[in-house]
Design a protein around this motif. Structure first.
Motif, PDB file in Angstrom:
ATOM      1  N   GLU A 159      73.455  48.101  30.628  1.00  0.00           N
ATOM      2  CA  GLU A 159      73.294  47.274  29.435  1.00  0.00           C
ATOM      3  C   GLU A 159      72.474  46.021  29.712  1.00  0.00           C
ATOM      4  O   GLU A 159      71.556  45.681  28.951  1.00  0.00           O
ATOM      5  N   ARG A 160      72.763  45.331  30.798  1.00  0.00           N
ATOM      6  CA  ARG A 160      72.094  44.066  31.091  1.00  0.00           C
ATOM      7  C   ARG A 160      70.643  44.283  31.504  1.00  0.00           C
ATOM      8  O   ARG A 160      69.716  43.690  30.942  1.00  0.00           O
ATOM      9  N   THR A 161      70.422  45.144  32.491  1.00  0.00           N
ATOM     10  CA  THR A 161      69.056  45.357  32.958  1.00  0.00           C
ATOM     11  C   THR A 161      68.218  46.075  31.903  1.00  0.00           C
ATOM     12  O   THR A 161      67.017  45.834  31.786  1.00  0.00           O
ATOM     13  N   GLY A 162      68.854  46.967  31.130  1.00  0.00           N
ATOM     14  CA  GLY A 162      68.126  47.652  30.070  1.00  0.00           C
ATOM     15  C   GLY A 162      67.624  46.688  29.015  1.00  0.00           C
ATOM     16  O   GLY A 162      66.487  46.794  28.540  1.00  0.00           O
ATOM     17  N   ALA A 163      68.471  45.716  28.646  1.00  0.00           N
ATOM     18  CA  ALA A 163      68.068  44.717  27.645  1.00  0.00           C
ATOM     19  C   ALA A 163      66.915  43.868  28.157  1.00  0.00           C
ATOM     20  O   ALA A 163      66.020  43.487  27.397  1.00  0.00           O
ATOM     21  N   LEU A 164      66.911  43.579  29.454  1.00  0.00           N
ATOM     22  CA  LEU A 164      65.859  42.747  30.031  1.00  0.00           C
ATOM     23  C   LEU A 164      64.543  43.510  30.162  1.00  0.00           C
ATOM     24  O   LEU A 164      63.461  42.939  30.019  1.00  0.00           O
ATOM     25  N   LEU A 165      64.629  44.802  30.428  1.00  0.00           N
ATOM     26  CA  LEU A 165      63.443  45.616  30.661  1.00  0.00           C
ATOM     27  C   LEU A 165      62.903  46.276  29.400  1.00  0.00           C
ATOM     28  O   LEU A 165      61.826  46.876  29.431  1.00  0.00           O
ATOM     29  N   CYS A 166      63.615  46.159  28.304  1.00  0.00           N
ATOM     30  CA  CYS A 166      63.159  46.760  27.050  1.00  0.00           C
ATOM     31  C   CYS A 166      61.771  46.220  26.692  1.00  0.00           C
ATOM     32  O   CYS A 166      61.544  45.006  26.710  1.00  0.00           O
ATOM     33  N   PRO A 167      60.814  47.074  26.377  1.00  0.00           N
ATOM     34  CA  PRO A 167      59.459  46.608  26.057  1.00  0.00           C
ATOM     35  C   PRO A 167      59.448  45.655  24.869  1.00  0.00           C
ATOM     36  O   PRO A 167      60.167  45.870  23.883  1.00  0.00           O
ATOM     37  N   ALA A 168      58.651  44.616  24.963  1.00  0.00           N
ATOM     38  CA  ALA A 168      58.497  43.680  23.852  1.00  0.00           C
ATOM     39  C   ALA A 168      58.023  44.453  22.629  1.00  0.00           C
ATOM     40  O   ALA A 168      57.094  45.261  22.705  1.00  0.00           O
ATOM     41  N   GLY A 169      58.656  44.193  21.503  1.00  0.00           N
ATOM     42  CA  GLY A 169      58.317  44.904  20.283  1.00  0.00           C
ATOM     43  C   GLY A 169      59.297  46.001  19.944  1.00  0.00           C
ATOM     44  O   GLY A 169      59.331  46.477  18.807  1.00  0.00           O
ATOM     45  N   LEU A 170      60.118  46.432  20.906  1.00  0.00           N
ATOM     46  CA  LEU A 170      61.182  47.395  20.655  1.00  0.00           C
ATOM     47  C   LEU A 170      62.516  46.667  20.609  1.00  0.00           C
ATOM     48  O   LEU A 170      62.682  45.607  21.221  1.00  0.00           O
ATOM     49  N   ASP A 171      63.469  47.232  19.904  1.00  0.00           N
ATOM     50  CA  ASP A 171      64.777  46.601  19.715  1.00  0.00           C
ATOM     51  C   ASP A 171      65.818  47.326  20.553  1.00  0.00           C
ATOM     52  O   ASP A 171      66.223  48.450  20.227  1.00  0.00           O
ATOM     53  N   TRP A 172      66.263  46.698  21.616  1.00  0.00           N
ATOM     54  CA  TRP A 172      67.266  47.301  22.488  1.00  0.00           C
ATOM     55  C   TRP A 172      68.586  47.527  21.753  1.00  0.00           C
ATOM     56  O   TRP A 172      69.346  48.443  22.080  1.00  0.00           O
ATOM     57  N   ASN A 173      68.860  46.708  20.762  1.00  0.00           N
ATOM     58  CA  ASN A 173      70.105  46.841  20.011  1.00  0.00           C
ATOM     59  C   ASN A 173      70.093  48.031  19.054  1.00  0.00           C
ATOM     60  O   ASN A 173      71.143  48.390  18.499  1.00  0.00           O
ATOM     61  N   ASN A 174      68.943  48.609  18.840  1.00  0.00           N
ATOM     62  CA  ASN A 174      68.860  49.813  18.027  1.00  0.00           C
ATOM     63  C   ASN A 174      69.369  50.990  18.855  1.00  0.00           C
ATOM     64  O   ASN A 174      68.812  51.315  19.913  1.00  0.00           O
ATOM     65  N   ALA A 179      68.867  54.899  23.273  1.00  0.00           N
ATOM     66  CA  ALA A 179      69.122  56.246  23.789  1.00  0.00           C
ATOM     67  C   ALA A 179      67.829  56.888  24.287  1.00  0.00           C
ATOM     68  O   ALA A 179      67.806  57.553  25.331  1.00  0.00           O
ATOM     69  N   LYS A 180      66.738  56.707  23.547  1.00  0.00           N
ATOM     70  CA  LYS A 180      65.459  57.298  23.939  1.00  0.00           C
ATOM     71  C   LYS A 180      64.914  56.649  25.206  1.00  0.00           C
ATOM     72  O   LYS A 180      64.270  57.319  26.028  1.00  0.00           O
ATOM     73  N   LEU A 181      65.156  55.355  25.385  1.00  0.00           N
ATOM     74  CA  LEU A 181      64.734  54.697  26.627  1.00  0.00           C
ATOM     75  C   LEU A 181      65.554  55.210  27.805  1.00  0.00           C
ATOM     76  O   LEU A 181      65.018  55.436  28.900  1.00  0.00           O
ATOM     77  N   MET A 182      66.836  55.424  27.571  1.00  0.00           N
ATOM     78  CA  MET A 182      67.720  55.862  28.655  1.00  0.00           C
ATOM     79  C   MET A 182      67.438  57.298  29.080  1.00  0.00           C
ATOM     80  O   MET A 182      67.474  57.611  30.271  1.00  0.00           O
ATOM     81  N   ASN A 183      67.157  58.173  28.104  1.00  0.00           N
ATOM     82  CA  ASN A 183      66.947  59.576  28.457  1.00  0.00           C
ATOM     83  C   ASN A 183      65.485  59.926  28.700  1.00  0.00           C
ATOM     84  O   ASN A 183      65.140  61.072  28.972  1.00  0.00           O
ATOM     85  N   GLY A 184      64.597  58.947  28.580  1.00  0.00           N
ATOM     86  CA  GLY A 184      63.199  59.167  28.900  1.00  0.00           C
ATOM     87  C   GLY A 184      62.352  59.701  27.773  1.00  0.00           C
ATOM     88  O   GLY A 184      61.169  60.016  27.982  1.00  0.00           O
ATOM     89  N   GLN A 185      62.917  59.799  26.560  1.00  0.00           N
ATOM     90  CA  GLN A 185      62.116  60.253  25.433  1.00  0.00           C
ATOM     91  C   GLN A 185      61.013  59.250  25.098  1.00  0.00           C
ATOM     92  O   GLN A 185      59.943  59.634  24.632  1.00  0.00           O
ATOM     93  N   ILE A 186      61.299  57.985  25.331  1.00  0.00           N
ATOM     94  CA  ILE A 186      60.265  56.954  25.210  1.00  0.00           C
ATOM     95  C   ILE A 186      59.749  56.656  26.612  1.00  0.00           C
ATOM     96  O   ILE A 186      60.473  56.132  27.456  1.00  0.00           O
ATOM     97  N   GLN A 187      58.520  57.029  26.880  1.00  0.00           N
ATOM     98  CA  GLN A 187      57.897  56.758  28.161  1.00  0.00           C
ATOM     99  C   GLN A 187      57.194  55.406  28.086  1.00  0.00           C
ATOM    100  O   GLN A 187      56.281  55.219  27.289  1.00  0.00           O
ATOM    101  N   VAL A 188      57.629  54.482  28.906  1.00  0.00           N
ATOM    102  CA  VAL A 188      57.103  53.119  28.860  1.00  0.00           C
ATOM    103  C   VAL A 188      55.903  52.997  29.789  1.00  0.00           C
ATOM    104  O   VAL A 188      56.021  53.167  31.010  1.00  0.00           O
TER     105      VAL A 188
END
Length: 352
Positions: A159-174, A179-188
């Motif tokens: 939760e903590r590191t994911g919120a910090l690493l979330c790409p600017a412009g995306l909403d980690w709280n969504n 889920a897509k960031l965690m499972n790799g559906q969104i490739q950063v």
């Protein structure tokens, strides 16, 4: 009864007893070539991703042929600029290169490259434990706990590191985005910068420069990381007077460089704890995309302000190079008198 001869007994007595202190060990003396040391600083403060062989080969060829700088491409000019920074860093290197055989140049290249290749692994290894403390909010505990030396439970999986690493412009709280960031559906991609680079995690798409590379909500995470790399780990807990220790002192570093700022951000995202998996393959793009922005001429005003901000954080005694003299000071009076003399001289010349 012992069968040892007198000579054997004497030899045993001459050997150090386990109850005695024994001879003092010789002091450790580093045998690392100075070029390796320079390569380490070059990788941190000038260019982290660099083929030294290509850099030196192309640059020496340009020097020998005395090419017109105006005829070079933007990439070639940038390469030559990096080369000259290396020459200024290593005293006597230019003369050494111009008088060396091909084999000797290869040896020089190998030593500098060795320093560059080794520095990133060493820095991230040194920070991988400390960064857990840096990203932990004051008077709180991370939940779940992040082991200092574990590879699991980091990046977008926490939760903590994911919120910090979330790409600017995306909403980690969504929930869906997370889920897509965690499972790799969104490739950063590397040029999708994490929100932790921004002050207060606030990204304004209408003003994307606002707060960039000035993260303040983290407990001075990147400032501490900079000191960890460029001064020494102990300097993070010392008073502001510690401004020229460690690598800073050895290399005469009196101000930050654009590359050094990017390197610290890059090193943080590459640690075993504070990491997103795509940076394993896209780390060079991450590093270069920020470096390219800071090198753009059109962004000079914003970059100069950013450098001043960082210098004031890292070097407490730092002052801008240009200051108006205090009103009515001796310096102000001297400059005013000089100005008046020049004006009178100019008016006389025009009158004649």
């Amino acid at each position: 009864m012992s069968s040892d001869s007198p000579s054997q007994s004497a030899q045993k007595r001459a050997n150090p007893s386990v109850l005695e202190l024994g001879p003092r060990k010789k002091p450790y003396v580093s045998t690392q070539d100075p070029l390796v040391h320079h390569g380490r600083h070059f990788g941190r403060a000038i260019c982290s991703f660099c083929s030294v062989h290509t850099l030196l080969t192309n640059s020496i060829e340009s020097m020998v042929e005395e090419l017109d700088l105006g005829s070079l491409s933007a990439i070639d000019q940038k390469e030559l600029e990096v080369f000259h920074k290396l020459l200024r860093m290593v005293s006597g290197l230019e003369a050494h290169l111009m008088t060396s055989s091909e084999d000797e140049v290869v040896q020089i290249v190998d030593l500098i490259q060795k320093g560059i290749n080794g520095v990133h692994a060493n820095d991230t290894k040194g920070m991988k434990s400390a960064v857990v403390d840096w990203i932990t909010p004051n008077d709180q505990l991370l939940n779940p706990h992040i082991p200092r030396n574990a590879k699991a439970g980091r990046g977008f999986n926490h939760e903590r590191t994911g919120a910090l690493l979330c790409p600017a412009g995306l909403d980690w709280n969504n929930v869906e985005t997370r889920a897509k960031l965690m499972n790799g559906q969104i490739q950063v991609a590397g040029d999708q910068w994490p929100i932790f680079l921004y002050s207060d995690y606030a990204y304004d798409p209408e003003d994307p420069w606002n707060g960039l590379l000035r993260s303040s909500l983290l407990p001075n995470c990147r400032i501490q990381a900079f000191k960890h790399v460029f001064t020494s780990p102990s300097s993070m807990e010392q008073e502001p007077k510690v401004t020229r220790s460690g690598n800073v002192h050895l290399h005469g570093m009196r101000s930050v460089t654009k590359a050094s700022i990017v390197y610290v951000c890059f090193a943080l995202t590459s640690t075993q704890v504070f990491s997103r998996t795509d940076l394993v393959t896209d780390s060079e793009r991450f590093y270069n995309s920020i470096t390219e922005l800071l090198d753009e001429t059109d962004e000079k005003d914003e970059v100069d302000q950013l450098l001043t901000w960082w210098n004031r954080q890292i070097f407490p005694l730092y002052t801008d190079s240009e200051h108006m003299p205090t009103k009515d000071s001796a310096l102000a009076q001297i400059r005013q008198k000089r100005k008046e003399i020049k004006e009178r001289t100019t008016s006389i010349s025009v009158g004649t």
